[in-house]
Design an enzyme around this catalytic site. Structure first.
Site, mmCIF file in Angstrom:
data_model
loop_
_atom_site.group_PDB
_atom_site.id
_atom_site.type_symbol
_atom_site.label_atom_id
_atom_site.label_comp_id
_atom_site.label_asym_id
_atom_site.label_seq_id
_atom_site.Cartn_x
_atom_site.Cartn_y
_atom_site.Cartn_z
ATOM 1 N N GLY A 105 0.840 -1.197 0.000
ATOM 2 C CA GLY A 105 0.000 0.000 0.000
ATOM 3 C C GLY A 105 0.870 1.238 0.000
ATOM 4 N N LYS A 106 0.291 2.366 -0.215
ATOM 5 C CA LYS A 106 1.049 3.621 -0.128
ATOM 6 C C LYS A 106 0.063 4.762 -0.010
ATOM 7 C CE LYS A 106 5.472 4.909 -0.319
ATOM 8 N NZ LYS A 106 6.685 4.156 0.014
#
Ligand SMILES: NC(=O)c1ccc[n+]([C@@H]2O[C@H](COP(=O)([O-])OP(=O)(O)OC[C@H]3O[C@@H](n4cnc5c(N)ncnc54)[C@H](O)[C@@H]3O)[C@@H](O)[C@H]2O)c1
Length: 419
Positions: A105-106
């Site tokens: 994720g980011k």
């Protein structure tokens, strides 16, 4: 006309090539071309002068097949959905190579932090956290620091999330200060991992660190730590840069002194003065005479327009996505060996994993244990990537993606598609 740089396209291209080499069917990896979830939020902030500004924020979960999404939060004026998507996908690949039980994720906020006071930054961080709170959590998606965010940012996120959920939840973010559940060794972990990879690469090339001159682009958490640890373990750091420009000294910079100089908020390398140190441009740092180059600033730095100029014969990527696909081909033609980002900078997420494990157990380790376990994991990953690259006669980047894809595809096959 050259096409505008799109980091997500770049990632897809590398993944496609790895899938082709592995002989995967489209249906095996089709799902990895699309992030599972993309969230865009608007974050209103009351500024010190009483006006209200609204900032764009993002959180992308690329894959949760191997575990909760995991990845940093970036505060930068260039942040947009394509960048965050690419960074999230790179995290899925990175966690799979490191073989830690996470997906990718980011997150990010489009903001120039230099323009904000400490109070405004805190309100922005808390507002952004409240907006993404419905999709993050210690079992779902765990943020961490990235460009222009740090332990303080993580402390505000942890506090906001704990308050809105009504429960002390240290494991919702990693990279926290040690006083509130952070892990010793986490701040240095990414730079330490870069240093470990640099030694591995150099040794496999039959060289000693003491024979190698190094240029480092970026003097932040990753670049400055890598430069300092590399100097402490025998390398000579001849060039270093930050957003303001570069410095150069053929006989070697004093990285400890520079780190201390830069530790005062607001200081930049362009104002640093010392005996024998000359000021050069950022481009000159990338093309200076050295054996090993460590790009540790931002993506899209080594491109088709400057790859020919690179004189180093080894590159260890501290930053995410510093080399474009076109540049990669040029570097390969020149015989330059590249330790890819998804392996070289995985020290950060590996120790983030250790921090999360410690939070879940409420039992904290000594620094030596953290560093030893980090070293073990990095060396193991390096060896596996190196072997695959040799076996298939491909670059280390391709080898790394091939390992990651195999693991992701195996998880996907076993879990199957729901509905
Ligand atoms: N912090 C981590 O744990 C971590 C982990 C893995 C990967 N990364 C990646 O490493 C890179 C750097 O992250 P960081 O945490 O060190 O950020 P940071 O904000 O601490 O430092 C960034 C540094 O890069 C410099 N910089 C920015 N643009 C530049 C340019 N065009 N030329 C030269 N220098 C420039 C800044 O002045 C600063 O010195 C990013 O790509 C990030 O995604 C960070």
């Amino acid at each position: 006309m050259t096409k505008a740089y799109d980091p997500y396209e770049n990632m897809l291209h590398v993944m496609q090539t790895a899938a082709d080499t592995l002989g995967l069917k489209d249906s095996d990896y089709e799902i990895f071309k699309y992030p599972e979830r993309e969230l865009k939020v608007s974050v209103p902030v009351t500024m010190d002068n009483g006006t209200v500004r609204v900032f764009d924020g993002y959180r992308v979960q690329h894959s949760t097949l191997r575990g909760p999404a995991k990845g940093g939060i970036r505060f930068h004026p260039n942040v947009d959905m394509q960048e965050v998507k690419a960074l999230a996908a790179w995290m899925s690949i990175k966690c799979a190579i490191a073989d830690i039980p996470y997906g990718g994720g980011k997150g990010g906020v489009c903001v120039d932090v230099q323009q904000l006071s400490e109070g405004e930054l805190e309100r922005l961080t808390r507002g952004y956290t409240a907006r993404i709170a419905p999709i993050i959590g210690e079992d779902t998606d765990i943020p961490a620091p990235d460009v222009n965010t740090n332990g303080q940012t993580m402390a505000w996120i942890m506090d906001t999330y704990s308050k809105v959920s009504g429960q002390y939840t240290p494991g919702v973010v990693t990279g926290k200060p040690v006083e509130i559940g952070g892990s010793v060794g986490r701040t240095e972990a990414t730079g330490r991992g870069v240093m470990i990879c640099a030694h591995e690469m150099v040794e496999r090339e039959g060289l000693a660190a003491s024979q190698c001159k190094v240029a480092v682009q970026g003097a932040g958490n990753v670049g400055m730590t890598a430069a300092r640890l590399m100097q402490e373990t025998g390398f000579t750091i001849v060039a270093l840069s930050d957003i303001s420009g570069g410095i150069y000294k053929e006989s070697g910079l004093d990285t400890r002194e520079i780190a201390e100089y830069l530790s005062v908020k607001g200081r930049l390398l362009r104002d640093y003065q010392a005996d024998g140190v000359t000021h050069i441009t950022n481009e000159q740092v990338l093309s200076c005479k050295c054996d090993l180059l460590v790009p540790a600033a931002m993506e899209n730095q080594i491109t088709a327009s400057n790859a020919e100029e690179v004189r180093a014969h080894m590159i260890v990527e501290g930053a995410n996505g510093p080399t474009t696909t076109e540049a990669d081909a040029i570097l390969a033609d020149k015989g330059i060996l590249v330790v890819p980002d998804v392996l070289a900078n995985s020290g950060g997420v590996i120790v983030s994993y250790f921090e999360w494990v410690q939070n879940r157990q409420m039992y904290y380790w000594e620094e030596e244990e953290v560093n030893d376990r980090l070293q073990q994991k990095m060396l193991h990953a390096f060896e596996q990537v190196y072997k695959v690259a040799k076996k298939y006669k491909v670059s280390l980047r391709q080898g790394a993606y091939m390992i990651a894809l195999q693991r992701l595809v195996a998880a996907s096959r076993m879990r199957g598609i729901f509905l």
